[in-house]
Design an enzyme around this catalytic site. Structure first.
Site, short mmCIF file in Angstrom:
data_model
loop_
_atom_site.label_atom_id
_atom_site.label_comp_id
_atom_site.label_asym_id
_atom_site.label_seq_id
_atom_site.Cartn_x
_atom_site.Cartn_y
_atom_site.Cartn_z
N CYS A 70 0.83 -1.21 0.00
CA CYS A 70 0.00 0.00 0.00
C CYS A 70 0.87 1.25 0.00
O CYS A 70 0.46 2.30 -0.52
CB CYS A 70 -0.95 -0.01 1.18
SG CYS A 70 -0.15 -0.15 2.79
N HIS B 67 -1.69 1.17 7.62
CA HIS B 67 -2.13 1.07 6.23
C HIS B 67 -2.11 2.46 5.60
O HIS B 67 -2.51 3.45 6.22
CB HIS B 67 -3.54 0.48 6.17
CG HIS B 67 -4.07 0.34 4.77
ND1 HIS B 67 -3.48 -0.45 3.82
CD2 HIS B 67 -5.17 0.92 4.18
CE1 HIS B 67 -4.17 -0.38 2.70
NE2 HIS B 67 -5.20 0.46 2.88
#
Length: 520
Positions: free
Chosen positions: A183, A474
């Protein structure tokens, strides 16, 4: 000029006109050899005022050079009835009867042939010509314009429908598959693919790879990536080749562990920078003297002024930068809070009424004078001895794209943590207060009204966020598709976002684009 073209060129197209036009292009326009460049420098002056600038044009019927700005070439055309002239810098043909630059297929073919010959001649001795001199010879850029083949013309005729960009257009929006803790890469790719000038560069096929193995060129892969993003396909893209090249060229990022998005950004820009070529065809090893697309867009100049506290002598250095890392309140950095009174009022549309820290606060702190103290004395060139001093950082040269890194991850021998302090950032940012020297641009509107434009104003176009802790988190990003249309990119999932969603986010990397681009 009629759609059929200029009819006045027929009076020039007699006898040996092509050879005469070639001589003009060879000697006075493209100037491929050192001898022709010397000849152009010596002889190309206005025959009426002696100037060598002012958009010099040459008459196509006789030996006469005249400046376009002062209309000396116009006077010659009127008196001699010589209606065609050629621009000696760009090679365009001007018709005084049509009062416009004209296009003629035969003349254009001669111009292109002579330009290509000049490119080849310059390739034999590129080191003898600086980029500035190269531009002034009028040879043009070292890539040829795209021309459709017969097969492509047939395809265009059989497929008359054209893709149109509308307000609700989703071209350029495409998710990216997470390949295992990637990510951090996906959010940076989203920011880069929505950087306007970078998009224009790659979609206009400007990159000419000169690496021995094109499969290992990250710039080639980025070019492919832009084509994938703007192809109109809606299915998520799998960036496995990009990941492999990053692992190959930035080995500290190899593996499936979670990496820092900021570290990936700098590594990606560095590899792209190294794989680019500058205008002379040399590798771009020096950030101070590089003309690659990465440095044109992302490189700025940071000025450091060290002032001696005894003689007040100033030592100045200027260093290139790709991003600006800003300390946050709550970190172990010793210079918070700002001095009383410095954070009052509204700057860049940011209000301090609620006590919220703003991006402007962080920039104020970054550019405030810092006393180095007795433990960090420097040798003063004026006093010829070690003295205490103060140091101040300011912006000498602003990049087209300014990236601000909010230092949310703190690593030290005793402490490893994430700083979650909310920092308010604006949609529009004025960097004028943080410049080493301030300047403005006066724009004259066609109506005659003047308006003042700051060359230091920026607009937000991408934000990278980190959710979670230092050990487990994240990355996502917000990108601006059109003026006020924002989208959230969460790996393969793209969703519409409001401006409030963007401005309320925590913010880790902030990408701003200049509103006005000045000519160098």
């Amino acid at each position: 000029m009629s759609p059929a073209g200029c009819s006045h060129v027929n009076s020039f197209k007699v006898d040996n006109w092509k050879q005469n036009l070639r001589v003009i292009y060879q000697c006075f326009v493209w100037s491929g050899t050192p001898d022709t460049r010397k000849r152009k420098a010596k002889s190309c002056t206005c025959h009426m005022c002696g100037a060598y600038l002012n958009r010099l044009h040459s008459c196509l019927y006789c030996v006469f050079f005249g400046c376009f700005t002062k209309k000396h070439i116009h006077e010659h055309a009127k008196v001699k009835r010589h209606n065609l002239a050629i621009d000696l810098l760009y090679g365009g043909i001007y018709c005084f009867m049509c009062q416009d630059y004209i296009y003629d297929k035969d003349m254009e073919q001669v111009a292109k042939e002579e330009q290509r010959k000049a490119w080849k001649l310059q390739a034999f001795a590129p080191s003898l010509v600086s980029p500035y001199q190269y531009a002034m010879t009028g040879v043009g850029e070292k890539y040829s314009t795209w021309e459709p083949t017969k097969r492509e013309l047939e395809l265009l005729r059989h497929n008359p429908k054209r893709r149109k960009i509308t307000t609700n257009c989703t071209i350029g929006l495409r998710g990216l598959i997470n390949l295992g803790n990637t990510c951090f890469m996906n959010c940076i790719v989203q920011a880069l693919t929505h950087t306007p000038l970078l998009r224009d560069f790659f979609l206009s096929d400007r990159h000419k790879c000169e690496m021995q193995s094109p499969n290992s060129c990250l710039v080639c892969e980025m070019s492919t990536l832009f084509q994938e993003f703007y192809s109109g396909h809606r299915s998520p893209h799998i960036p496995y080749r990009l990941l492999h090249l990053v692992w190959t060229h930035a080995r500290h990022l190899a593996g499936y562990e979670q990496q820092d998005a900021h570290e990936f950004l700098i590594a990606a820009l560095d590899v792209l920078h190294r794989h680019c070529k500058d205008d002379n065809g040399k590798k771009a090893n020096n950030p101070n003297h590089c003309n690659c697309i990465i440095d044109q867009i992302f490189t700025g100049g940071l000025q450091s002024d060290v002032t001696c506290q005894v003689c007040h002598g100033v030592s100045t250095t200027i260093d290139p930068f790709w991003d600006i890392s800003l300390d946050l309140p709550g970190s172990s950095s010793p210079f918070w809070p700002l001095s009383p009174g410095s954070d009052s009022g509204v700057v860049n549309g940011e209000s301090h009424a609620s006590g919220t820290t703003t991006l402007t606060d962080c920039l104020r702190r970054f550019t405030r004078p810092e006393h180095l103290g007795s433990s960090a004395k420097i040798k003063c060139s004026g006093c010829h001895s070690y003295q205490e001093s103060t140091k101040q950082l300011t912006m000498k040269k602003l990049p087209i794209v300014a990236c601000f890194h909010l230092k949310r991850f703190e690593h030290s021998a005793k402490l490893r943590r994430k700083i979650t302090t909310y920092v308010s950032f604006p949609l529009e940012l004025d960097m004028t207060p943080f410049m080493a020297s301030r300047y403005i641009y006066i724009y004259t509107h066609p109506t005659g009204m003047n308006s003042v434009c700051s060359l230091c104003r920026y607009s937000l176009f991408a934000v990278v966020n980190h959710q979670g802790t230092l050990e487990s988190g994240h990355y996502t990003s917000f990108i601006r598709q059109h003026k006020d249309q924002w989208f959230k990119c969460d790996d393969a999932i793209i969703t519409k976002a409001s401006i409030k969603d963007v401005l309320d986010s925590e913010g880790y990397l902030l990408f701003y684009h200049k509103q006005f681009l000045e000519y160098e």
